[in-house]
Motif scaffolding. Structure first.
Motif, PDB file in Angstrom:
ATOM      1  N   GLY A 183       2.693   3.953   5.224  1.00  0.00           N
ATOM      2  CA  GLY A 183       3.400   5.108   5.751  1.00  0.00           C
ATOM      3  C   GLY A 183       3.263   5.163   7.252  1.00  0.00           C
ATOM      4  O   GLY A 183       2.461   4.432   7.852  1.00  0.00           O
ATOM      5  N   PHE A 184       4.044   6.015   7.864  1.00  0.00           N
ATOM      6  CA  PHE A 184       3.991   6.191   9.314  1.00  0.00           C
ATOM      7  C   PHE A 184       4.255   7.655   9.605  1.00  0.00           C
ATOM      8  O   PHE A 184       5.201   8.249   9.051  1.00  0.00           O
ATOM      9  N   TRP A 185       3.423   8.246  10.455  1.00  0.00           N
ATOM     10  CA  TRP A 185       3.519   9.672  10.741  1.00  0.00           C
ATOM     11  C   TRP A 185       3.573   9.915  12.247  1.00  0.00           C
ATOM     12  O   TRP A 185       3.043   9.126  13.043  1.00  0.00           O
ATOM     13  N   VAL A 186       4.197  11.018  12.603  1.00  0.00           N
ATOM     14  CA  VAL A 186       4.243  11.428  14.007  1.00  0.00           C
ATOM     15  C   VAL A 186       3.717  12.849  14.126  1.00  0.00           C
ATOM     16  O   VAL A 186       3.766  13.633  13.168  1.00  0.00           O
ATOM     17  N   CYS A 231       1.179   9.305  17.073  1.00  0.00           N
ATOM     18  CA  CYS A 231       1.659   8.591  15.889  1.00  0.00           C
ATOM     19  C   CYS A 231       0.529   7.786  15.277  1.00  0.00           C
ATOM     20  O   CYS A 231      -0.492   7.509  15.922  1.00  0.00           O
ATOM     21  N   VAL A 232       0.719   7.391  14.021  1.00  0.00           N
ATOM     22  CA  VAL A 232      -0.222   6.501  13.349  1.00  0.00           C
ATOM     23  C   VAL A 232       0.489   5.861  12.161  1.00  0.00           C
ATOM     24  O   VAL A 232       1.385   6.466  11.564  1.00  0.00           O
ATOM     25  N   GLY A 233       0.105   4.622  11.860  1.00  0.00           N
ATOM     26  CA  GLY A 233       0.709   3.914  10.739  1.00  0.00           C
ATOM     27  C   GLY A 233      -0.346   3.416   9.768  1.00  0.00           C
ATOM     28  O   GLY A 233      -1.478   3.110  10.152  1.00  0.00           O
ATOM     29  N   LEU A 234       0.039   3.330   8.490  1.00  0.00           N
ATOM     30  CA  LEU A 234      -0.796   2.737   7.448  1.00  0.00           C
ATOM     31  C   LEU A 234      -0.049   1.546   6.889  1.00  0.00           C
ATOM     32  O   LEU A 234       1.017   1.695   6.309  1.00  0.00           O
ATOM     33  N   GLU A 235      -0.606   0.369   7.090  1.00  0.00           N
ATOM     34  CA  GLU A 235       0.023  -0.857   6.618  1.00  0.00           C
ATOM     35  C   GLU A 235      -0.635  -1.290   5.312  1.00  0.00           C
ATOM     36  O   GLU A 235      -1.861  -1.377   5.220  1.00  0.00           O
ATOM     37  N   HIS A 236       0.212  -1.580   4.327  1.00  0.00           N
ATOM     38  CA  HIS A 236      -0.277  -2.025   3.024  1.00  0.00           C
ATOM     39  C   HIS A 236       0.681  -3.101   2.545  1.00  0.00           C
ATOM     40  O   HIS A 236       1.765  -2.804   2.057  1.00  0.00           O
ATOM     41  N   THR A 271      -4.305  13.027   7.847  1.00  0.00           N
ATOM     42  CA  THR A 271      -3.076  12.842   7.086  1.00  0.00           C
ATOM     43  C   THR A 271      -3.019  11.454   6.469  1.00  0.00           C
ATOM     44  O   THR A 271      -2.680  11.282   5.290  1.00  0.00           O
ATOM     45  N   LEU A 272      -3.362  10.449   7.253  1.00  0.00           N
ATOM     46  CA  LEU A 272      -3.337   9.070   6.768  1.00  0.00           C
ATOM     47  C   LEU A 272      -4.353   8.860   5.646  1.00  0.00           C
ATOM     48  O   LEU A 272      -4.040   8.240   4.614  1.00  0.00           O
TER      49      LEU A 272
END
Length: 242
Positions: A124-127, A144-149, A179-180
């Motif tokens: 996912g990716f959030w702002v 921002c932050v991203g979760l790579e899977h 959130t992540l």
């Protein structure tokens, strides 16, 4: 009045703003990767020795032989200026490379199912949105932050955690991280990992404060990056979710 922050999922219309945010946050502010790398360059023994030599040139040579002093000063300063320019280019090139990879299509890279796979990616990716101080009723993307899977293993990678230098130390990074982590737990992931550097001591302190632990660097993974005098250790951190 406190800052009103809203964390939401990334939308395609956010793409340009997120790209600009990451480049800006990478290069600006005292906690940026660029500033941290520059501090390492300035603290290097050769840089300090050059500073002493330059001071001696100004104090002892310039009063008697101004031309000779100028030549010596140029010989001292020119390599440092070149080193600084290479450093700026290296840091900027690294993040611009990201714009051509995962940041070129954030929705596809972080949020969709992997083609030909039976499992659903937990990425996912959030702002983080804040009300714009310049335009009433509009909002700025402040972080921002991203979760790579990318596979079926219950492990995800935290990526692209950035907060605008205009909004740092306001709790935005903590909200993005929470959130992540909540999303990762809900999707069944059992652990997370991330990469950072010694050039980002504020980031290292932040992750350690929130329970992340240093983990060994696997064989074949670079242990540092650098240009010329600058060598920056790469660090890996992990977080168990259960």
């Amino acid at each position: 009045m406190g800052l009103s922050v809203h964390i939401r999922k990334f939308e395609r219309a956010d793409l340009q703003a997120v790209q600009q945010l990451i480049l800006s946050a990478a290069m600006q502010g005292k906690e940026s990767p660029y500033r941290g790398t520059l501090d390492i360059l300035l603290a290097h023994p050769i840089t300090r020795l050059a500073g002493v030599a330059l001071a001696g040139d100004i104090v002892f040579v310039a009063p008697k032989h101004i031309v000779a002093a100028a030549v010596v000063a140029g010989a001292i300063v020119a390599p440092l200026v070149l080193q600084w320019r290479l450093l700026v280019k290296d840091v900027r090139d690294y993040f611009e490379e990201g714009l051509r990879k995962d940041l070129n299509d954030i929705s596809k890279h972080y949020q969709q199912e992997k083609e030909g796979s039976a499992h659903v990616r937990a990425g996912g990716f959030w702002v983080a949105e804040v009300e714009s101080p310049s335009t009433s009723g509009s909002y700025d993307i402040a972080g921002c932050v991203g979760l790579e899977h990318l596979n079926s293993q219950p492990k995800g990678q935290l990526r692209r955690m950035f907060v605008s230098h205009n909004y740092r130390n306001r709790g935005i990074a903590k909200m993005l991280l929470q959130t992540l982590v909540e999303h990762a737990k809900a999707k069944g992931l059992t652990s997370l990992y991330l990469g950072t550097t010694m050039a980002q001591p504020a980031a290292v302190s932040f992750y350690e404060k929130h329970g992340w632990k240093r983990i060994p660097t696997p064989p074949g993974v670079p242990r540092y990056y650098g240009v010329g005098l600058v060598k920056v250790d790469l660090l890996l951190y992990g977080l168990d979710l259960y």
